[in-house]
Design a protein around this motif. Structure first.
Motif, PDB file in Angstrom:
ATOM      1  N   UNK A 152     -32.859-104.166  28.071  1.00 45.47           N
ATOM      2  CA  UNK A 152     -32.930-103.287  29.235  1.00 45.47           C
ATOM      3  C   UNK A 152     -32.805-101.803  28.914  1.00 45.47           C
ATOM      4  N   UNK A 153     -32.764-101.425  27.645  1.00 43.41           N
ATOM      5  CA  UNK A 153     -32.664-100.005  27.301  1.00 43.41           C
ATOM      6  C   UNK A 153     -33.889 -99.225  27.782  1.00 43.41           C
ATOM      7  N   UNK A 199     -40.302-103.319  29.705  1.00 40.26           N
ATOM      8  CA  UNK A 199     -40.170-104.616  29.059  1.00 40.26           C
ATOM      9  C   UNK A 199     -41.251-105.566  29.559  1.00 40.26           C
ATOM     10  N   UNK A 232     -47.538-100.933  38.164  1.00 40.51           N
ATOM     11  CA  UNK A 232     -47.571 -99.466  38.193  1.00 40.51           C
ATOM     12  C   UNK A 232     -47.798 -98.821  36.837  1.00 40.51           C
ATOM     13  N   UNK A 251     -35.663 -99.828  30.456  1.00 40.11           N
ATOM     14  CA  UNK A 251     -35.568 -99.590  31.905  1.00 40.11           C
ATOM     15  C   UNK A 251     -34.672 -98.400  32.187  1.00 40.11           C
ATOM     16  N   UNK A 252     -33.617 -98.257  31.337  1.00 40.30           N
ATOM     17  CA  UNK A 252     -32.717 -97.134  31.526  1.00 40.30           C
ATOM     18  C   UNK A 252     -33.384 -95.830  31.130  1.00 40.30           C
ATOM     19  N   UNK A 279     -39.619 -92.722  35.359  1.00 38.07           N
ATOM     20  CA  UNK A 279     -40.183 -93.058  36.672  1.00 38.07           C
ATOM     21  C   UNK A 279     -39.801 -94.471  37.106  1.00 38.07           C
ATOM     22  N   UNK A 280     -38.785 -95.031  36.462  1.00 40.57           N
ATOM     23  CA  UNK A 280     -38.213 -96.332  36.832  1.00 40.57           C
ATOM     24  C   UNK A 280     -39.224 -97.478  36.790  1.00 40.57           C
ATOM     25  N   UNK A 281     -40.029 -97.507  35.746  1.00 43.21           N
ATOM     26  CA  UNK A 281     -40.903 -98.660  35.543  1.00 43.21           C
ATOM     27  C   UNK A 281     -40.099 -99.736  34.808  1.00 43.21           C
ATOM     28  N   UNK A 282     -40.724-100.899  34.590  1.00 43.97           N
ATOM     29  CA  UNK A 282     -40.116-101.952  33.791  1.00 43.97           C
ATOM     30  C   UNK A 282     -40.941-102.099  32.510  1.00 43.97           C
TER      31      UNK A 282
END
Lengths: 194, 338
Positions: free
Chosen positions: A121-122, A134, A152, A124-125, A129-132
């Motif tokens: 999850x690094x 991973x 997105x 995501x941090x 622009x808060x994408x995923x």
């Protein structure tokens, strides 16, 4: 600015201060853009500095002015270390868009083995622009570029933060850049035919 | 000055953070060393025998099955080490070896190797051992038999239970709570000296290792914090329903495997949620299930099953808690605009 759109879509243009100052100068003096301030820096340069150079100067001349490359200099990048473009040839000219030259050394460019994603999850941090990243990375590895749009992909600006933090050293933003290019291709083809 | 041909090109970003999967795995393993030293202090050198057997089992099967050498990523060693920490010191070494092998083979490699597994491999190994050898895994040697303490059952021949007649055993705090309704004081639970698995006896040493990992940002602090907070909220509530069965909050937190579970098992990056919101939900689920199993379940300890059950719902948690992408309007707001 809505997701997947550019500032132009809402009637706005975002520019940096240097560009605006240049435009003002053209109006004041009538002199077009013939020279610009370039930052030549990085641990691979002996005497880093800010230079006012004529557009078209070869990068090796700019580096030579800054004392030349150090022994362990490894790559010469136009732009920043995160998004910049590595130059294959030191005779490359400094153009109107070159704001900085970074010379990186062997210590910084470490070629590492890529491990599988461990879902830490690094990324995501790190994503601004808060994408995923991973999930996007897994889709990219599977070649499911069309599905990436649903997650997105268009909002990714290839800042490179996810690749930077990834402990498994997965080339995330590099894959996203490839996916974006692959998704653009059919569109351009259609316009050519029409 | 260097010649133009000597420079290297590559795709951006050109630099990378120093953290690697390898480094994370080995660092996590290293932070278990204080707890391991504690186990040797309380249960004797036998602790090392059991743990080494687990690690050996995990490493051999990893070496045997994987085509590429994946041992150096350190995850097999970490799985074996964590499994060892959940076993009693008198556990037969051959069983520990099989447990380690099972943890890696079924818990990790059957799913596709590193990063692909749904369940925590060490806990899969322990669940297997609990099902296969229920007596050996619940035989707790008494603390304080000296540093050199080794138990006859450690050296049991394969497929034998071993001689447990001379073993001085002792009940675990959770066992005493469940079957005799005797609650152990907090200080021995925190500092160590109570009977239990290698990693259960001293919560303080586990917390120490966990805090270091939080500081290094190698584990998600939201998960242990969520577990602790949920316990603190849920225990007074359960106490209203059934005051004679429910222990105190510190007892709940520091007895048994809750601390090693919260710090090391639940926070396994592979099997825990990706998102921040997901971590909070996941921790709350683990704490609730643990409390329910401990208080009303048939077993004295419930951390293992609580974590395995929550592992199973992590994909759902991930899907429900996707981060809100910058500039994307939520459905509800979009409808309000229209």
């Amino acid at each position: 600015v809505p997701s997947g759109k550019l500032p132009v879509n809402v009637g706005v243009i975002v520019q940096n201060v240097g560009t605006i100052a240049c435009i003002a100068e053209i109006f004041q003096s009538g002199l077009p853009l013939v020279e610009r301030i370039v930052t030549v820096t990085g641990p691979g340069v002996k005497r880093p500095g800010n230079l006012l150079v004529p557009v078209g100067t070869q990068v090796k001349d700019a580096i030579a002015f800054c004392g030349g490359l150090t022994e362990d200099a490894e790559s010469v990048v136009f732009g920043g270390p995160m998004m910049g473009i590595a130059q294959p040839d030191l005779r490359a000219p400094i153009v109107k868009g070159t704001s900085g030259v970074v010379v990186l050394t062997q210590q910084q460019i470490v070629k590492r083995h890529a491990y599988p994603c461990i879902s830490c999850g690094h990324c995501l941090e790190a994503c601004p622009v808060f994408l995923n990243p991973s999930r996007l990375g897994q889709l990219a590895q599977a070649g499911r570029y069309a599905d990436m749009q649903g997650d997105h992909l268009a909002d990714c600006m290839l800042c490179g933060s996810c690749s930077y933090v990834c402990p498994s050293n997965i080339p995330l933003s590099q894959m996203f850049s490839l996916a974006k290019a692959a998704l653009r291709r059919p569109k351009t083809k259609v316009t050519v035919v029409v | 000055m260097k010649e133009p041909t000597e420079i290297r090109i590559g795709a951006s970003p050109h630099i990378h953070s120093p953290d690697t999967t390898e480094r994370i795995m080995w660092t996590v393993s290293a932070t278990l060393l204080p707890a391991m030293a504690g186990a040797v202090y309380f249960f004797g050198i036998a602790s090392l025998l059991v743990t080494s057997a687990c690690i050996a089992g995990a490493m051999s099967i990893e070496l045997l099955i994987t085509r590429r050498n994946t041992l150096r990523d350190g995850s097999a060693v970490l799985t074996g080490l964590l499994l060892g920490m959940t076993l009693p010191a008198s556990f037969p070494m051959w069983m520990a070896f099989i447990g380690g092998a099972f943890a890696i083979a079924v818990g990790k490699l059957a799913f596709g190797g590193l990063g692909q597994n749904i369940f925590n491999p060490s806990l899969i190994g322990r669940a297997f051992l609990q099902a296969a050898f229920p007596t050996a895994i619940t035989t707790w040697p008494k603390v304080g038999q000296g540093l050199q303490a080794m138990y006859a059952s450690n050296f049991a021949l394969p497929f034998m239970q071993g001689d447990a007649t001379h073993l001085i055993t002792s009940a675990t705090p959770l066992g005493m709570m469940k079957f005799e309704h005797v609650q152990t004081n907090t200080m021995p639970l925190l500092l160590g000296g109570t009977a239990g698995s290698l990693g259960e006896t001293s919560s303080a040493l586990i917390i120490l290792g966990g805090l270091y990992l939080i500081w290094k940002r190698y584990l998600d602090w939201r998960i242990p914090l969520s577990i602790v907070l949920t316990i603190a909220v849920i225990i007074p509530l359960l106490n209203l329903i059934s005051p004679e069965r429910v222990p105190s909050i510190p007892f709940m937190l520091f007895s048994g495997g809750l601390m090693i579970g919260a710090m090391y098992m639940a926070t396994d990056v592979v099997t825990s949620p990706l998102t921040h919101m997901g971590s909070w939900i996941y921790g709350a689920g683990i704490a609730t299930l643990t409390a329910l199993i401990r208080i009303w379940g048939g077993l004295p300890e419930g951390v293992m099953y609580a974590i395995l059950l929550m592992n199973a719902v992590v994909p759902v948690i991930n899907r429900l808690t996707q981060p809100k992408v910058f500039g994307v309007e939520s459905k509800r707001r979009k409808e309000a605009h229209a």
